[in-house]
Design a protein around this motif. Sequence first.
Motif, PDB file in Angstrom:
ATOM      1  N   LEU A  80     -24.046 -40.351 -36.919  1.00  0.00           N
ATOM      2  CA  LEU A  80     -23.497 -39.287 -37.767  1.00  0.00           C
ATOM      3  C   LEU A  80     -24.502 -38.872 -38.842  1.00  0.00           C
ATOM      4  O   LEU A  80     -24.617 -37.683 -39.177  1.00  0.00           O
ATOM      5  N   LEU A  81     -25.231 -39.859 -39.373  1.00  0.00           N
ATOM      6  CA  LEU A  81     -26.264 -39.535 -40.354  1.00  0.00           C
ATOM      7  C   LEU A  81     -27.354 -38.674 -39.726  1.00  0.00           C
ATOM      8  O   LEU A  81     -27.796 -37.673 -40.316  1.00  0.00           O
ATOM      9  N   LEU A  82     -27.788 -39.030 -38.518  1.00  0.00           N
ATOM     10  CA  LEU A  82     -28.822 -38.250 -37.844  1.00  0.00           C
ATOM     11  C   LEU A  82     -28.308 -36.877 -37.437  1.00  0.00           C
ATOM     12  O   LEU A  82     -29.072 -35.902 -37.406  1.00  0.00           O
ATOM     13  N   ASN A  83     -27.019 -36.774 -37.125  1.00  0.00           N
ATOM     14  CA  ASN A  83     -26.423 -35.466 -36.852  1.00  0.00           C
ATOM     15  C   ASN A  83     -26.485 -34.589 -38.098  1.00  0.00           C
ATOM     16  O   ASN A  83     -26.797 -33.392 -38.032  1.00  0.00           O
ATOM     17  N   HIS A  88     -29.201 -30.151 -41.329  1.00  0.00           N
ATOM     18  CA  HIS A  88     -29.721 -29.690 -42.617  1.00  0.00           C
ATOM     19  C   HIS A  88     -31.248 -29.723 -42.704  1.00  0.00           C
ATOM     20  O   HIS A  88     -31.832 -28.935 -43.450  1.00  0.00           O
ATOM     21  N   TRP A  89     -31.900 -30.643 -41.981  1.00  0.00           N
ATOM     22  CA  TRP A  89     -33.356 -30.753 -42.032  1.00  0.00           C
ATOM     23  C   TRP A  89     -33.939 -30.770 -40.617  1.00  0.00           C
ATOM     24  O   TRP A  89     -34.624 -31.721 -40.222  1.00  0.00           O
ATOM     25  N   PRO A  90     -33.673 -29.751 -39.800  1.00  0.00           N
ATOM     26  CA  PRO A  90     -34.131 -29.787 -38.403  1.00  0.00           C
ATOM     27  C   PRO A  90     -35.651 -29.846 -38.262  1.00  0.00           C
ATOM     28  O   PRO A  90     -36.161 -30.374 -37.269  1.00  0.00           O
ATOM     29  N   GLU A  94     -37.483 -35.439 -36.403  1.00  0.00           N
ATOM     30  CA  GLU A  94     -38.188 -36.526 -35.713  1.00  0.00           C
ATOM     31  C   GLU A  94     -38.741 -37.542 -36.713  1.00  0.00           C
ATOM     32  O   GLU A  94     -38.732 -38.749 -36.466  1.00  0.00           O
ATOM     33  N   ALA A  95     -39.187 -37.054 -37.873  1.00  0.00           N
ATOM     34  CA  ALA A  95     -39.671 -37.963 -38.903  1.00  0.00           C
ATOM     35  C   ALA A  95     -38.532 -38.807 -39.474  1.00  0.00           C
ATOM     36  O   ALA A  95     -38.696 -40.008 -39.723  1.00  0.00           O
TER      37      ALA A  95
END
Length: 253
Positions: A80-83, A88-90, A94-95
Amino acid sequence: MNAAALDLGFLWPALLAGLLVTATHVPLGIQVLQRGIVFIDLAVAQIAGLGVIFADWLGFEPHGAAVQMAAVAAAVGGALLLNWTEKHWPDVQEAVIGVSFILAANAAILLLAANPRGAEHLKDLLVGQILWIGQGLLLPVAIVSAALLGIWYRLGERLGRAGFYLIFALAVTVSVQLVGVYLVFATLIVPALATRRFARGRIAAGSALGVLGYAVGLALSFVSDLPPGPLIVCVMTALGLALYALGPRGAPV
């Protein structure tokens, strides 16, 4: 029944575990490759592993319900955090995935630092213990895998980004405890890469590659007495390169 037959029978649970992991990870791997978030698997798997280690650090029974809940909660929370970060920061997703992986990995090392068997636990998480899978574990994993595949094939894109991350997190949580982080990553990415030029039958070809990789890797482990996890990764990668070289010549999809 001779000793060789008994030893071969010992490999069947490991092969079935590989089949279950392949069934869920090939279609998800294609999506991961298309979304350009290749290392999400490593991050979510490591976060799920951190949940397992944290529950063990608290003193809960290994492989018990509390440990499973901790693994699921950690993986779902990480997904969910990565979603949220992808939304918001696409441009730096990856970073963020890389930082999430390294943070979870080092947190696990810190939790295991005072454990005399910490190095062994960490190796089990990364490399896996596919030969020591209990047959009683395979049925619940098969049920969960079938449910996840049913949801995925029925809803597909209608799941949305958040739904994809949740399905992905649950699939990884189940598989990383079966075969370890390295095999989970290889099963997710190698078939997807090897079949990237397939216009039709991509999932079938990727699944066949995954199954063959597990079968040949386990067979080589049986005759060579080398660890099965690294052998399966190497065999699957070699077979993937061969499939890509001999496969369709069209534009990548």
